[in-house]
Design a protein around this motif. Structure first.
Motif, PDB file in Angstrom:
ATOM      1  N   THR A  10       0.659  -1.300   0.028  1.00  0.00           N
ATOM      2  CA  THR A  10       0.017  -0.109  -0.067  1.00  0.00           C
ATOM      3  C   THR A  10       0.693   1.116   0.043  1.00  0.00           C
ATOM      4  N   SER A  51       0.503   7.107  -1.994  1.00  0.00           N
ATOM      5  CA  SER A  51       0.113   7.915  -3.245  1.00  0.00           C
ATOM      6  C   SER A  51      -1.215   7.328  -3.679  1.00  0.00           C
ATOM      7  N   GLY A  52      -1.655   6.125  -2.999  1.00  0.00           N
ATOM      8  CA  GLY A  52      -3.079   5.682  -3.412  1.00  0.00           C
ATOM      9  C   GLY A  52      -2.900   4.147  -3.858  1.00  0.00           C
ATOM     10  N   GLU A  53      -1.995   3.844  -4.373  1.00  0.00           N
ATOM     11  CA  GLU A  53      -1.908   2.719  -5.307  1.00  0.00           C
ATOM     12  C   GLU A  53      -1.807   1.335  -4.371  1.00  0.00           C
ATOM     13  N   ILE A  54      -2.618   0.323  -4.549  1.00  0.00           N
ATOM     14  CA  ILE A  54      -2.301  -0.866  -3.531  1.00  0.00           C
ATOM     15  C   ILE A  54      -2.156  -2.173  -4.870  1.00  0.00           C
ATOM     16  N   PHE A  55      -1.260  -3.059  -4.333  1.00  0.00           N
ATOM     17  CA  PHE A  55      -0.739  -3.946  -5.101  1.00  0.00           C
ATOM     18  C   PHE A  55      -1.047  -5.237  -4.251  1.00  0.00           C
ATOM     19  N   GLN A  75      -2.661  -5.158  -9.744  1.00  0.00           N
ATOM     20  CA  GLN A  75      -3.210  -3.765  -9.322  1.00  0.00           C
ATOM     21  C   GLN A  75      -4.806  -4.157  -9.848  1.00  0.00           C
ATOM     22  N   TYR A 119       4.062   0.609 -15.800  1.00  0.00           N
ATOM     23  CA  TYR A 119       4.308   0.607 -14.357  1.00  0.00           C
ATOM     24  C   TYR A 119       5.758   0.687 -13.981  1.00  0.00           C
ATOM     25  N   PHE A 153       7.069   2.116 -10.585  1.00  0.00           N
ATOM     26  CA  PHE A 153       7.056   1.414  -9.382  1.00  0.00           C
ATOM     27  C   PHE A 153       8.143   0.488  -9.179  1.00  0.00           C
TER      28      PHE A 153
END
Length: 221
Positions: free
Chosen positions: A102, A105-109, A126, A155, A158
């Motif tokens: 988590t 910046s809001g991204e969740i993997f 994602q 991506y 990341f």
């Protein structure tokens, strides 16, 4: 993007070289304990993971029977001393576990592990889209593992975070401290999970057709 993560020391130290076409990092996981900090750094960037103790309730077995998740193996992430996100292990039911990255910046993997023969795989999603794959060759010399990370072009930003996640996985599943042994080891392993279908054996071939774990495919050598 393809990132190669090579373990350079195993025993009293656990160190790594992390390299791609666009960056180079050095990595380190704990010498004595899996609770020690994990670092990935170069002259411009330092990422650090610090272990965070879970609340005691997360260690109660079978909470999933009541619709609850257990969150353990938590590391809080810092990038150049700024809080950046977290990694944790989520247990949601019988043979239903995965890792969650988590970011602030809001991204969740969501990251799903599967061992199959001589390789250990982690499929990284994602939402419903697989965006990366980690391959780890289970045959080693002196317990120095080699990992390869494949990231879809959209991506690539990341890639450093996912490279850090490789170190996190190494910390929990592969690194061996004070083993005091030398030599080559051949291992085969199979894992069982209700998320086994998250591993697509054709994903790398489809998205990186010129590559395999050992380099270019024979067609392109």
């Amino acid at each position: 993007m393809i990132v190669k993560i090579s373990q350079t020391a195993s025993n009293i130290k656990q160190t790594f070289d992390i390299e791609s076409d666009v960056f180079y990092f050095q990595g380190k996981v704990g010498q004595f304990s899996r609770f020690q900090p994990i670092t990935l750094s170069n002259k411009d960037t330092k990422m650090k993971g610090v272990y965070h103790f879970s609340e005691w309730i997360n260690y109660i077995p079978f909470r999933w029977l009541f619709g609850k998740e257990n969150h353990t193996k938590i590391f809080r992430l810092y990038k150049n001393e700024n809080i950046y996100g977290s990694i944790m292990y989520s247990q949601r039911g019988f043979m239903k576990s995965f890792h969650v990255i988590t970011l602030n910046s809001g991204e969740i993997f969501h990251c799903y592990c599967r061992a199959k023969g001589s390789f250990h795989y982690v499929s990284i999603y994602q939402a419903e889209k697989q965006i990366a794959l980690i391959e780890t060759f289970l045959n080693t010399t002196d317990y120095k593992y080699i990992h390869k990370l494949y990231v879809l072009e959209d991506y690539n930003r990341f890639a450093d975070t996912l490279s850090f996640f490789v170190l996190y996985c190494s910390n929990y599943y592969f690194s061996k401290s004070f083993h005091m042994t030398k030599g080559s080891y051949s291992v085969k392993s199979w894992s069982f999970s209700k998320y086994n279908n998250k591993y697509d054996p054709k994903w790398r071939e489809t998205n990186f057709p010129d590559e395999n774990f050992f380099g270019k495919t024979s067609l392109f050598k």
